[in-house]
Motif scaffolding. Sequence first.
Motif, PDB file in Angstrom:
ATOM      1  N   GLY A 189      15.535  -2.750  20.298  1.00 44.19           N
ATOM      2  CA  GLY A 189      17.188  -3.005  20.038  1.00 44.19           C
ATOM      3  C   GLY A 189      17.455  -2.787  18.575  1.00 44.19           C
ATOM      4  O   GLY A 189      18.530  -2.867  18.288  1.00 44.19           O
ATOM      5  N   GLU A 190      16.334  -2.940  17.672  1.00 43.32           N
ATOM      6  CA  GLU A 190      16.693  -2.802  16.297  1.00 43.32           C
ATOM      7  C   GLU A 190      16.425  -1.356  15.707  1.00 43.32           C
ATOM      8  O   GLU A 190      16.752  -0.952  14.435  1.00 43.32           O
ATOM      9  CB  GLU A 190      15.601  -3.726  15.684  1.00 43.32           C
ATOM     10  CG  GLU A 190      15.840  -5.310  15.781  1.00 43.32           C
ATOM     11  CD  GLU A 190      15.033  -6.091  15.181  1.00 43.32           C
ATOM     12  OE1 GLU A 190      14.233  -5.384  14.358  1.00 43.32           O
ATOM     13  OE2 GLU A 190      14.792  -7.161  15.625  1.00 43.32           O
ATOM     14  N   CYS A 191      15.961  -0.331  16.708  1.00 48.23           N
ATOM     15  CA  CYS A 191      15.558   0.947  16.165  1.00 48.23           C
ATOM     16  C   CYS A 191      16.826   1.890  15.631  1.00 48.23           C
ATOM     17  O   CYS A 191      16.602   2.414  14.551  1.00 48.23           O
ATOM     18  CB  CYS A 191      15.291   1.543  17.390  1.00 48.23           C
ATOM     19  SG  CYS A 191      13.414   1.361  17.756  1.00 48.23           S
ATOM     20  N   LEU A 192      17.996   1.775  16.201  1.00 49.58           N
ATOM     21  CA  LEU A 192      19.193   2.413  15.612  1.00 49.58           C
ATOM     22  C   LEU A 192      19.317   2.056  14.484  1.00 49.58           C
ATOM     23  O   LEU A 192      19.758   3.052  13.538  1.00 49.58           O
ATOM     24  CB  LEU A 192      20.325   2.495  16.544  1.00 49.58           C
ATOM     25  CG  LEU A 192      20.134   3.280  17.887  1.00 49.58           C
ATOM     26  CD1 LEU A 192      21.389   3.067  18.824  1.00 49.58           C
ATOM     27  CD2 LEU A 192      19.793   4.887  17.695  1.00 49.58           C
ATOM     28  N   ASP A 193      19.439   0.930  13.936  1.00 52.11           N
ATOM     29  CA  ASP A 193      19.772   0.135  12.454  1.00 52.11           C
ATOM     30  C   ASP A 193      18.598   0.840  11.481  1.00 52.11           C
ATOM     31  O   ASP A 193      19.280   1.367  10.569  1.00 52.11           O
ATOM     32  CB  ASP A 193      19.826  -1.091  12.595  1.00 52.11           C
ATOM     33  CG  ASP A 193      20.898  -1.827  13.306  1.00 52.11           C
ATOM     34  OD1 ASP A 193      21.829  -0.889  13.384  1.00 52.11           O
ATOM     35  OD2 ASP A 193      21.020  -3.033  13.638  1.00 52.11           O
ATOM     36  N   VAL A 194      17.560   0.979  12.056  1.00 53.69           N
ATOM     37  CA  VAL A 194      16.420   1.409  10.858  1.00 53.69           C
ATOM     38  C   VAL A 194      16.559   2.800  11.001  1.00 53.69           C
ATOM     39  O   VAL A 194      16.386   3.399   9.754  1.00 53.69           O
ATOM     40  CB  VAL A 194      15.184   0.927  11.673  1.00 53.69           C
ATOM     41  CG1 VAL A 194      14.128   1.405  10.401  1.00 53.69           C
ATOM     42  CG2 VAL A 194      14.975  -0.821  11.406  1.00 53.69           C
ATOM     43  N   SER A 200      10.069  -1.174   9.483  1.00 56.79           N
ATOM     44  CA  SER A 200      11.123  -1.981   8.970  1.00 56.79           C
ATOM     45  C   SER A 200      12.040  -1.288   7.882  1.00 56.79           C
ATOM     46  O   SER A 200      11.562  -0.219   7.227  1.00 56.79           O
ATOM     47  CB  SER A 200      10.440  -3.145   8.350  1.00 56.79           C
ATOM     48  OG  SER A 200       9.860  -2.915   7.097  1.00 56.79           O
ATOM     49  N   ILE A 201      13.229  -1.625   7.488  1.00 52.70           N
ATOM     50  CA  ILE A 201      13.918  -0.995   6.655  1.00 52.70           C
ATOM     51  C   ILE A 201      13.270  -1.333   5.137  1.00 52.70           C
ATOM     52  O   ILE A 201      13.283  -0.397   4.156  1.00 52.70           O
ATOM     53  CB  ILE A 201      15.385  -1.678   6.361  1.00 52.70           C
ATOM     54  CG1 ILE A 201      16.075  -1.100   7.732  1.00 52.70           C
ATOM     55  CG2 ILE A 201      15.996  -1.503   5.126  1.00 52.70           C
ATOM     56  CD1 ILE A 201      17.640  -1.735   8.045  1.00 52.70           C
ATOM     57  N   LYS A 202      12.750  -2.555   5.066  1.00 53.14           N
ATOM     58  CA  LYS A 202      12.131  -2.882   3.702  1.00 53.14           C
ATOM     59  C   LYS A 202      10.921  -1.852   3.386  1.00 53.14           C
ATOM     60  O   LYS A 202      10.942  -1.385   2.424  1.00 53.14           O
ATOM     61  CB  LYS A 202      11.539  -4.250   3.816  1.00 53.14           C
ATOM     62  CG  LYS A 202      10.843  -4.734   2.538  1.00 53.14           C
ATOM     63  CD  LYS A 202       9.972  -6.058   2.896  1.00 53.14           C
ATOM     64  CE  LYS A 202       9.180  -6.540   1.653  1.00 53.14           C
ATOM     65  NZ  LYS A 202       8.450  -7.576   1.884  1.00 53.14           N
ATOM     66  N   LYS A 203      10.287  -1.444   4.277  1.00 49.08           N
ATOM     67  CA  LYS A 203       8.989  -0.746   3.988  1.00 49.08           C
ATOM     68  C   LYS A 203       9.454   0.698   3.945  1.00 49.08           C
ATOM     69  O   LYS A 203       8.999   1.500   2.871  1.00 49.08           O
ATOM     70  CB  LYS A 203       7.850  -0.754   5.082  1.00 49.08           C
ATOM     71  CG  LYS A 203       7.176  -1.881   5.117  1.00 49.08           C
ATOM     72  CD  LYS A 203       6.187  -2.042   6.565  1.00 49.08           C
ATOM     73  CE  LYS A 203       5.632  -3.415   6.517  1.00 49.08           C
ATOM     74  NZ  LYS A 203       4.950  -3.524   7.946  1.00 49.08           N
ATOM     75  N   ALA A 204      10.555   1.122   4.435  1.00 48.83           N
ATOM     76  CA  ALA A 204      11.321   2.292   4.234  1.00 48.83           C
ATOM     77  C   ALA A 204      11.804   2.482   3.004  1.00 48.83           C
ATOM     78  O   ALA A 204      11.487   3.605   2.273  1.00 48.83           O
ATOM     79  CB  ALA A 204      12.371   2.730   5.385  1.00 48.83           C
ATOM     80  N   ASP A 205      12.497   1.717   2.385  1.00 54.49           N
ATOM     81  CA  ASP A 205      13.005   1.554   1.080  1.00 54.49           C
ATOM     82  C   ASP A 205      11.686   1.538  -0.081  1.00 54.49           C
ATOM     83  O   ASP A 205      11.612   2.312  -1.244  1.00 54.49           O
ATOM     84  CB  ASP A 205      13.674   0.219   0.607  1.00 54.49           C
ATOM     85  CG  ASP A 205      15.182   0.496   1.379  1.00 54.49           C
ATOM     86  OD1 ASP A 205      15.508   1.685   1.678  1.00 54.49           O
ATOM     87  OD2 ASP A 205      15.883  -0.504   1.679  1.00 54.49           O
ATOM     88  N   LEU A 206      10.697   0.690   0.208  1.00 54.44           N
ATOM     89  CA  LEU A 206       9.701   0.633  -0.753  1.00 54.44           C
ATOM     90  C   LEU A 206       8.789   2.017  -0.700  1.00 54.44           C
ATOM     91  O   LEU A 206       8.396   2.606  -1.768  1.00 54.44           O
ATOM     92  CB  LEU A 206       8.494  -0.214  -0.096  1.00 54.44           C
ATOM     93  CG  LEU A 206       8.895  -1.961  -0.562  1.00 54.44           C
ATOM     94  CD1 LEU A 206       8.095  -2.796   0.063  1.00 54.44           C
ATOM     95  CD2 LEU A 206       8.729  -1.981  -2.182  1.00 54.44           C
ATOM     96  N   LYS A 210       0.848  -1.250  -0.126  1.00 53.11           N
ATOM     97  CA  LYS A 210       0.110   0.143  -0.020  1.00 53.11           C
ATOM     98  C   LYS A 210       0.804   1.383  -0.031  1.00 53.11           C
ATOM     99  O   LYS A 210       0.353   2.400   0.088  1.00 53.11           O
ATOM    100  CB  LYS A 210      -1.013  -0.053   1.187  1.00 53.11           C
ATOM    101  CG  LYS A 210      -2.060  -1.121   1.124  1.00 53.11           C
ATOM    102  CD  LYS A 210      -3.088  -0.908   0.260  1.00 53.11           C
ATOM    103  CE  LYS A 210      -3.985  -2.118  -0.284  1.00 53.11           C
ATOM    104  NZ  LYS A 210      -4.692  -2.494   1.101  1.00 53.11           N
ATOM    105  N   CYS A 211       2.181   1.000   0.012  1.00 52.86           N
ATOM    106  CA  CYS A 211       3.106   2.335  -0.138  1.00 52.86           C
ATOM    107  C   CYS A 211       2.851   3.289  -1.209  1.00 52.86           C
ATOM    108  O   CYS A 211       2.979   4.336  -1.100  1.00 52.86           O
ATOM    109  CB  CYS A 211       4.641   1.870   0.046  1.00 52.86           C
ATOM    110  SG  CYS A 211       5.325   0.985   1.635  1.00 52.86           S
ATOM    111  N   LYS A 212       2.604   2.745  -2.295  1.00 50.33           N
ATOM    112  CA  LYS A 212       2.381   3.519  -3.473  1.00 50.33           C
ATOM    113  C   LYS A 212       1.117   4.406  -3.428  1.00 50.33           C
ATOM    114  O   LYS A 212       1.097   5.121  -3.781  1.00 50.33           O
ATOM    115  CB  LYS A 212       2.338   2.579  -4.798  1.00 50.33           C
ATOM    116  CG  LYS A 212       2.498   3.325  -6.005  1.00 50.33           C
ATOM    117  CD  LYS A 212       2.743   2.279  -7.247  1.00 50.33           C
ATOM    118  CE  LYS A 212       3.040   3.016  -8.439  1.00 50.33           C
ATOM    119  NZ  LYS A 212       3.221   2.205  -9.791  1.00 50.33           N
ATOM    120  N   MET A 213      -0.111   3.696  -2.718  1.00 49.53           N
ATOM    121  CA  MET A 213      -1.400   4.373  -2.985  1.00 49.53           C
ATOM    122  C   MET A 213      -1.407   5.564  -1.710  1.00 49.53           C
ATOM    123  O   MET A 213      -1.457   6.620  -2.122  1.00 49.53           O
ATOM    124  CB  MET A 213      -2.353   3.320  -2.247  1.00 49.53           C
ATOM    125  CG  MET A 213      -3.828   3.822  -2.270  1.00 49.53           C
ATOM    126  SD  MET A 213      -4.992   2.688  -1.729  1.00 49.53           S
ATOM    127  CE  MET A 213      -4.927   1.449  -2.676  1.00 49.53           C
TER     128      MET A 213
END
Length: 229
Positions: free
Chosen positions: A139-144, A101-107, A83-86
């Motif tokens: 714990g994963e926040c800083l990476d994203v 997530s990194i994946k959704k950020a990229d999309l 739904k990122c495009k919409m």
Amino acid sequence: EIRKKEIEEKLCDVKKRIESITQGKQARLVAVSKLKPVSDIRLAYELGQRHFGENYIQELVEKSEKLPSDIHWHFIGTLQSNKCKMLAGIPNLWAVETMDSIKKADLMNKACASRNDKLKVFLQVNTSGEESKSGIEPGECLDVLNHIQDNCNKLELMGLMTIGALNRDDSNENQPNPDFVLLSNLKEEFKKARGIELELSMGMSNDFEEALKLGATNVRIGSTIFGSR
């Protein structure tokens, strides 16, 4: 007229409660209008409210087409990759508060290629560790955060967001809300690492005052303004 009076009284009350805590400091009120009719949003708009939050993409698309173009829409529902495009196609989408997530950020970054402005994003953090909640593990926040800052040129990293535990343990009522404290700590960690001051989107109808006391700059309030759904 009766409905306008209702919304006006509630909106004024919420603004007064915010002001009494912030004492002039900046705090943004996002009126959560999901499942509420366009007429309610229009009334709040006529009263000066500009930031509105929606949970469902289709509903947001439809409302954005019917309402004034200077409304600042916040997407606060679960972000689905497909739904990122919409979402990116809504011209006056002001922020996505539920990046997780990194994946959704990229999309989303790719989907925003044709937008004139950068799209503001908040990283949603699952501070309470509940499986039913969306959001990234603390714990994963800083990476994203680092990935968005360094690799997503069409996104503006705005802040951190949490929903927090809705049913807090009564025995801990005198302690500061641990979800809000955790989010504040993550903000400080990122500031130390990158020198960037993030906003905090935390606090809803039942706990926005405590959230403001603990540093919230963005509160999402629905039922206190528009009544229960």
